[in-house]
Scaffold this motif. Structure first.
Motif, PDB file in Angstrom:
ATOM      1  N   ALA A  56       0.837  -1.203   0.000  1.00  0.00           N
ATOM      2  CA  ALA A  56       0.000   0.000   0.000  1.00  0.00           C
ATOM      3  C   ALA A  56       0.872   1.253   0.000  1.00  0.00           C
ATOM      4  O   ALA A  56       0.598   2.213  -0.729  1.00  0.00           O
ATOM      5  N   LYS A  57       1.941   1.249   0.783  1.00  0.00           N
ATOM      6  CA  LYS A  57       2.857   2.394   0.818  1.00  0.00           C
ATOM      7  C   LYS A  57       3.533   2.577  -0.538  1.00  0.00           C
ATOM      8  O   LYS A  57       3.679   3.699  -1.030  1.00  0.00           O
ATOM      9  N   GLU A  58       3.947   1.465  -1.153  1.00  0.00           N
ATOM     10  CA  GLU A  58       4.572   1.551  -2.478  1.00  0.00           C
ATOM     11  C   GLU A  58       3.594   2.099  -3.508  1.00  0.00           C
ATOM     12  O   GLU A  58       3.955   2.946  -4.327  1.00  0.00           O
ATOM     13  N   THR A  59       2.348   1.650  -3.458  1.00  0.00           N
ATOM     14  CA  THR A  59       1.334   2.142  -4.389  1.00  0.00           C
ATOM     15  C   THR A  59       1.084   3.624  -4.169  1.00  0.00           C
ATOM     16  O   THR A  59       0.974   4.397  -5.122  1.00  0.00           O
ATOM     17  N   TYR A  60       1.014   4.045  -2.915  1.00  0.00           N
ATOM     18  CA  TYR A  60       0.821   5.460  -2.586  1.00  0.00           C
ATOM     19  C   TYR A  60       1.968   6.290  -3.160  1.00  0.00           C
ATOM     20  O   TYR A  60       1.746   7.325  -3.787  1.00  0.00           O
ATOM     21  N   ASP A  61       3.193   5.825  -2.973  1.00  0.00           N
ATOM     22  CA  ASP A  61       4.346   6.543  -3.496  1.00  0.00           C
ATOM     23  C   ASP A  61       4.322   6.605  -5.022  1.00  0.00           C
ATOM     24  O   ASP A  61       4.647   7.642  -5.621  1.00  0.00           O
ATOM     25  N   GLU A  62       3.939   5.500  -5.668  1.00  0.00           N
ATOM     26  CA  GLU A  62       3.847   5.492  -7.134  1.00  0.00           C
ATOM     27  C   GLU A  62       2.793   6.475  -7.620  1.00  0.00           C
ATOM     28  O   GLU A  62       3.007   7.201  -8.597  1.00  0.00           O
ATOM     29  N   LEU A  63       1.644   6.513  -6.938  1.00  0.00           N
ATOM     30  CA  LEU A  63       0.595   7.454  -7.317  1.00  0.00           C
ATOM     31  C   LEU A  63       1.052   8.895  -7.105  1.00  0.00           C
ATOM     32  O   LEU A  63       0.741   9.778  -7.911  1.00  0.00           O
ATOM     33  N   ALA A  64       1.799   9.138  -6.042  1.00  0.00           N
ATOM     34  CA  ALA A  64       2.308  10.488  -5.788  1.00  0.00           C
ATOM     35  C   ALA A  64       3.278  10.915  -6.896  1.00  0.00           C
ATOM     36  O   ALA A  64       3.217  12.045  -7.381  1.00  0.00           O
TER      37      ALA A  64
END
Length: 178
Positions: free
Chosen positions: A106-114
């Motif tokens: 989830a953190k990786e996905t959040y960072d990718e979206l950012a």
């Protein structure tokens, strides 16, 4: 003033906005693919109906032998409680590991979206604008200000102090001419 520092940090961090812009861009990209997928599904409709019919027959065959399989499974349960306890603990540990893995993803996905959102925002920004290093909050927080009370709980204003010399107070009071 750790609370005000946290609020300033929250107000100046653009990452959530970038993540939101990235999520919107990703959703737009996926929605553009929908018409092609609908056409493909329409073309495969007959094949899907045939597969569904075949699976229905398989399920009916499995249900015919279900009572015997249930009886067999119940008799095969381990009767040793220690074995059951060890299995339950192992399962719980597996679920904790899975939860940690999902949190990391989830953190990786959040960072990718950012990151994706940052690119979208940079593309949308007019070329004359300089890229801000951080968002500027429009409100400066003053730690000496008390929060406002709701009107029903606000204390009544204190009455004005009475003048020390009543005669002098009457001289300064304007009178209405008749």
């Amino acid at each position: 003033m750790p609370i005000t520092d946290e609020i300033k940090k929250t107000l100046t961090d653009p990452t959530p906005l970038y993540a939101l812009a990235g999520a919107g861009d990703l959703a737009y990209e996926k929605l553009r693919e929908v018409p092609g997928r609908v056409e493909a599904l329409a073309a495969d409709r007959q094949g899907a109906q045939d597969k569904a019919t075949a699976r229905l027959h398989e399920a009916q065959e499995l249900l015919a032998g279900a009572p015997a399989k249930v009886t067999e499974a119940v008799t095969a349960f381990p009767t040793d409680l220690k074995v059951l306890q060890e299995r339950a603990q192992g399962f719980a540990l597996q679920q904790v590991a899975r939860a940690v893995e999902l949190a990391v993803r989830a953190k990786e996905t959040y960072d990718e979206l950012a990151e994706r959102g940052k690119v979208v925002v940079e593309k949308a920004r007019p070329h004359g604008d300089a890229e801000p290093t951080e968002l500027d909050p429009t409100i400066e927080l003053d730690p000496t200000i008390e929060p406002a009370l709701a009107p029903e709980t606000a204390p009544a204003p204190a009455p004005a102090p009475a003048p020390k010399n009543p005669a002098k107070a009457r001289k300064n009071t304007p009178t209405v001419a008749e």
